[in-house]
Enzyme design. Structure first.
Site, PDB file in Angstrom:
ATOM      1  N   HIS A 244      -7.468 -26.668  -6.798  1.00 32.48           N
ATOM      2  CA  HIS A 244      -8.611 -26.502  -7.710  1.00 32.48           C
ATOM      3  C   HIS A 244      -9.250 -25.136  -7.488  1.00 32.48           C
ATOM      4  O   HIS A 244      -9.432 -24.698  -6.348  1.00 32.48           O
ATOM      5  CB  HIS A 244      -9.646 -27.595  -7.475  1.00 32.48           C
ATOM      6  N   THR A 311      -4.757 -28.578  -1.431  1.00 35.00           N
ATOM      7  CA  THR A 311      -3.605 -27.709  -1.184  1.00 35.00           C
ATOM      8  C   THR A 311      -3.807 -26.283  -1.682  1.00 35.00           C
ATOM      9  O   THR A 311      -3.098 -25.374  -1.242  1.00 35.00           O
ATOM     10  CB  THR A 311      -2.359 -28.300  -1.871  1.00 35.00           C
ATOM     11  N   GLU A 312      -4.729 -26.082  -2.613  1.00 33.88           N
ATOM     12  CA  GLU A 312      -5.037 -24.730  -3.094  1.00 33.88           C
ATOM     13  C   GLU A 312      -6.511 -24.648  -3.453  1.00 33.88           C
ATOM     14  O   GLU A 312      -7.013 -25.456  -4.215  1.00 33.88           O
ATOM     15  CB  GLU A 312      -4.207 -24.369  -4.331  1.00 33.88           C
ATOM     16  N   ASN A 313      -7.192 -23.661  -2.888  1.00 36.80           N
ATOM     17  CA  ASN A 313      -8.579 -23.366  -3.260  1.00 36.80           C
ATOM     18  C   ASN A 313      -8.904 -21.972  -2.754  1.00 36.80           C
ATOM     19  O   ASN A 313      -8.743 -21.681  -1.575  1.00 36.80           O
ATOM     20  CB  ASN A 313      -9.541 -24.401  -2.660  1.00 36.80           C
TER      21      ASN A 313
END
Length: 483
Positions: A244, A311-313
């Site tokens: 996100h 997992t993604e920020n």
């Protein structure tokens, strides 16, 4: 504060590096296998938990050219063979597996808009077909692990879904509320709902089905799962990975079917942004921390509060001059991680967090012009030296403290992080001066070749300095001419 492990490192295994043709029976590259062996061992030796992604947009070219990639159902078995090899070789040490990272982008940007690989523009059908096969491939890999490896290796298999939060423009307008819900369902629900509940979101089936009928099609452009497939797919995730970055305001907008139908027009929504939102980097990335908490609570409500790993920020920069004192990134991480911690207090089952990203890297069609890294990478130097940005020290403190102990201490972290980046700036400036001198010498010896290299490799701070000097000289010239 609830205990949460921030000491993870997520990376992906390249399918073509392990299997150059994508087919196990053709050839397995043992050098490639060994490369990841060493990486995994190094991580564990340094007490870092590896979270391994099996597919991050690296389909073997042979499979794309011969079969059409994810438009072809045969990819399901080929991908399962690759995953099975990874379980066999690395599963004794890797306990967290992600089948696909951001399948939305693979499907939409690869087979709908064509802006990313493989560059196909199959409007209104390509993305849905690719996603259908990806979901089936994910389920097959999960069942393979569950039946052959779980009892021996005691690991987990999940999927990582990326998505923005959609907030209604008018929270009192029912159409805007429904449009915002639809936006999220077409984004994350497209994949999460089949995996957790066995079938596509009802709103997707309704909207795409109706628009397909208006086109005169006998069946919906959205593929269907058989009853056996629904049972097979449902529950095939031990955890949910979440990527996100940003949020959009959403309002209702009807797209007439006679003007052509695409994934985007199927949704009947319009996306808006608040001009006051900070946007330091990528044109699509605005800092809207409160959307993160709302998205996590949405997942808790709709998918039975699954175990979640972020997992993604992270946030990029796209500046005219290099700047290692990235205070905007420090603020982004502080605000977003704080909203995640609030979601944990709301009862969301977040177990881990990985920042995006450790290093500056290749950003798809943006190349090296946008930098997400905590470490600056000098891509012009053949040795690719790394320089820590201020955010490195700040994020390091967050990991060590497993959160934020107090406002006063957090402000101290920020001050110390900003102080340390000046040393990195000095080292980088000295290196870039050397690079500039070398480029000038090359320009003298080989004007054409060096000009081409200078266009792509010239150091940005030097460009800024030269622009200032040229402007000053030009101003002096005008003043003298006027006198």
């Amino acid at each position: 504060m609830k205990e949460m492990n921030l000491n993870h490192y997520r990376f992906s295994i390249s399918w073509p590096r392990i299997m150059p043709t994508g087919i196990r029976s053709d050839h397995v590259n043992e050098k490639g296998v060994r490369y990841y062996d060493v990486l995994i061992d190094e991580l564990l030796e340094n007490k870092i938990t590896p979270i391994v992604t099996l597919y991050h947009w690296d389909l073997p070219q042979v499979l794309q050219e011969k079969y059409g990639g994810w438009q072809n159902i045969s990819m399901i078995n080929y991908f399962n063979d690759f995953a099975n090899l990874c379980f066999e070789r690395y599963g004794d040490r890797v306990k967290h597996w992600i089948t696909f990272n951001n399948p939305w982008s693979v499907a939409v940007e690869g087979y709908e808009t064509g802006e990313h690989a493989p560059g196909l523009k199959l409007r209104g059908t390509g993305a849905y077909r690719a996603a259908h096969h990806i979901i089936k491939a994910h389920a097959k890999v999960w069942h393979t692990y569950d039946s052959q490896w779980r009892s021996k290796q005691k690991g987990m298999v999940g999927i990582s879904l990326s998505g923005d939060w959609g907030e209604p423009v008018d929270i009192t307008n029912q159409k805007d509320i429904e449009a915002a819900e639809r936006y999220v369902q077409f984004y994350i629900g497209w994949f999460a709902t089949p995996i957790f509940h066995g079938d596509y979101p009802q709103v997707m089936k309704d909207f795409i089905g109706r628009k397909s009928a208006l086109q005169g099609l006998g069946t919906s452009r959205l593929p269907t799962f058989s009853s056996q497939e629904k049972s097979y797919i449902k529950g095939t995730s031990d955890f949910l990975g979440v990527g996100h970055f940003t949020t959009r305001y959403i309002t209702q907008k009807s797209y007439p079917s006679n003007r052509g139908t695409t994934y985007f027009s199927d949704r009947d929504v319009a996306e808006l942004v608040d001009p006051r939102w900070p946007d330091p980097g990528s044109e699509w990335l605005y800092s809207v921390p409160w959307g993160f908490r709302r998205l996590l609570n949405f997942m808790k409500t709709h998918y039975g509060n699954p175990m979640i790993y972020i997992t993604e920020n992270g946030v990029s920069e796209k500046m005219m001059c290099t700047e290692l004192c990235d205070d905007w990134r420090i603020k982004y991480y502080k605000d977003y991680i704080n909203e995640m911690l609030k979601a944990i207090r709301d009862g969301v089952n977040v177990k881990g967090y990985t920042a995006w990203s450790l290093l500056d890297k290749f950003e798809w069609d943006e190349g090296y012009s946008e930098r997400f890294g905590l470490y600056y990478v000098d891509f012009k130097n053949q040795n690719k030296p790394r320089y820590p940005k201020a955010s490195v020290q700040f994020y390091k403190r967050i990991i060590q403290s497993n959160g934020f102990p107090g406002q006063r201490e957090v402000e101290t972290w920020k001050r110390k992080a900003t102080e340390t980046c000046s040393t990195s700036n000095q080292l980088l400036a000295a290196e870039e001066q050397r690079n500039t001198a070398a480029n000038i010498l090359k320009l003298i010896h080989d004007p054409l070749t060096s000009h081409m290299e200078m266009v792509t490799e010239v150091v940005v701070p030097t460009v800024c300095t030269l622009c200032i000097l040229i402007s000053a000289v030009f101003l002096m010239f005008l003043l003298r001419k006027r006198n």
